[in-house]
Design a protein around this motif. Structure first.
Motif, PDB file in Angstrom:
ATOM      1  N   GLY A   1       0.809  -1.193   0.000  1.00  0.00           N
ATOM      2  CA  GLY A   1       0.000   0.000   0.000  1.00  0.00           C
ATOM      3  C   GLY A   1       0.850   1.253   0.000  1.00  0.00           C
ATOM      4  O   GLY A   1       1.825   1.363   0.724  1.00  0.00           O
TER       5      GLY A   1
ATOM      6  N   TYR B   1      -2.680   0.065  -3.997  1.00  0.00           N
ATOM      7  CA  TYR B   1      -2.021  -1.209  -3.771  1.00  0.00           C
ATOM      8  C   TYR B   1      -1.717  -1.869  -5.098  1.00  0.00           C
ATOM      9  O   TYR B   1      -2.154  -1.393  -6.152  1.00  0.00           O
TER      10      TYR B   1
ATOM     11  N   ILE C   1      -6.553  -8.477  -4.048  1.00  0.00           N
ATOM     12  CA  ILE C   1      -6.794  -8.594  -2.621  1.00  0.00           C
ATOM     13  C   ILE C   1      -8.131  -9.261  -2.341  1.00  0.00           C
ATOM     14  O   ILE C   1      -9.004  -9.310  -3.202  1.00  0.00           O
TER      15      ILE C   1
ATOM     16  N   LEU D   1      -9.475  -5.054   2.263  1.00  0.00           N
ATOM     17  CA  LEU D   1      -8.593  -3.945   2.617  1.00  0.00           C
ATOM     18  C   LEU D   1      -9.074  -3.397   3.954  1.00  0.00           C
ATOM     19  O   LEU D   1     -10.276  -3.281   4.187  1.00  0.00           O
TER      20      LEU D   1
ATOM     21  N   SER E   1      -8.102   2.805  -2.644  1.00  0.00           N
ATOM     22  CA  SER E   1      -9.114   2.979  -1.617  1.00  0.00           C
ATOM     23  C   SER E   1      -8.965   4.372  -1.033  1.00  0.00           C
ATOM     24  O   SER E   1      -7.882   4.966  -1.087  1.00  0.00           O
TER      25      SER E   1
ATOM     26  N   CYS F   1      -3.518   2.052   5.703  1.00  0.00           N
ATOM     27  CA  CYS F   1      -4.289   1.034   4.998  1.00  0.00           C
ATOM     28  C   CYS F   1      -3.477  -0.251   4.997  1.00  0.00           C
ATOM     29  O   CYS F   1      -2.248  -0.228   5.093  1.00  0.00           O
TER      30      CYS F   1
ATOM     31  N   THR G   1      -3.576  -4.379   3.288  1.00  0.00           N
ATOM     32  CA  THR G   1      -4.218  -5.371   2.440  1.00  0.00           C
ATOM     33  C   THR G   1      -3.731  -6.761   2.816  1.00  0.00           C
ATOM     34  O   THR G   1      -2.620  -6.930   3.318  1.00  0.00           O
TER      35      THR G   1
END
Lengths: 113, 112
Positions: free
Chosen positions: A4, A25, A29, A32, A72, A89, A91
């Protein structure tokens, strides 16, 4: 390896304003997550959004996820001085183990009273 | 806090000495993790455990070992500390399914 990348690295706003932080990212995934860290403390989980979700709300928090852009955003509305913290953040690594997280470097948010 | 305690909170040690950090939980969670946090790198996974005596390596496991002989305790050992291991170490626990991580308050380790 860094998964990220967060933007901006630092953000300073006045109390009552909204704060938006972005995260990008690199790989596919399952979900998140966003975490907050107050100075000298451990991280605290804020919200998890699954790869099949586009938006999620929790109180004053709004998280969006765009898997096509691998990005995101975290929006904090009507910010308060107590929101001053670093936000990360994270992931998953695709294994489904939601604890094997890859963290971004974080956004440091300062909310001025 | 979710019943997770790290000890010690601060430690200064010399290069070449062994160091053990302890993570203790009262939640009876199966999963436990050790992360390190460094400026410019965010948090990186060192080792994790998915049960008693079941452990696996993370992204930055070189120079570290772990042990989990009881559900509640997860130990991180630096066999011979180096200056590059100066960092803040966080333990985290997780319940079942998509449960998020709950972090301890960290151990600040300085290797001189």
């Amino acid at each position: 390896s860094q998964q990220g990348e967060e933007d901006p690295q630092a953000l300073s706003i006045q109390e009552g304003e909204n704060a938006t932080m972005n995260c990008s990212y690199k790989t596919s995934i399952n979900n998140l997550q966003w975490y907050r860290q107050n100075s000298g403390r451990g991280l605290v989980h804020l919200i998890l959004i699954r790869s099949n979700e586009r938006e999620k709300h929790s109180g004053r928090l709004r998280v969006t996820l765009d898997t096509s852009k691998k990005s995101s955003s975290l929006l904090i509305t009507a910010s308060r001085a107590a929101d001053t913290a670093s936000y990360f953040c994270a992931t998953d690594d695709g294994s489904g183990n939601t604890g094997k997280l890859i963290f971004g470097q974080g956004t440091t948010l300062q909310v001025k009273p | 806090d979710a019943g997770i305690t790290q000890s010690p909170r601060h430690k200064v040690t010399e290069t070449g000495t062994p160091v053990t950090l302890r993570c203790h939980q009262t939640e009876n969670h199966r999963y436990m993790y050790w992360y390190r946090q460094d400026p410019g790198h965010g948090l990186r996974l060192i080792h994790y455990s998915y049960g008693v005596k079941d452990t696996d390596k993370g992204e930055v496991s070189d120079g570290y070992s772990v042990s989990r002989s009881k559900t509640e305790d997860f130990l991180l050992t630096l066999e011979s500390a180096t200056s590059s291991q100066t960092s803040v170490y966080f333990c985290a626990i997780r319940g079942r399914g998509e449960s998020p991580l709950h972090f301890g308050n960290g151990t600040r380790l300085t290797v001189t």
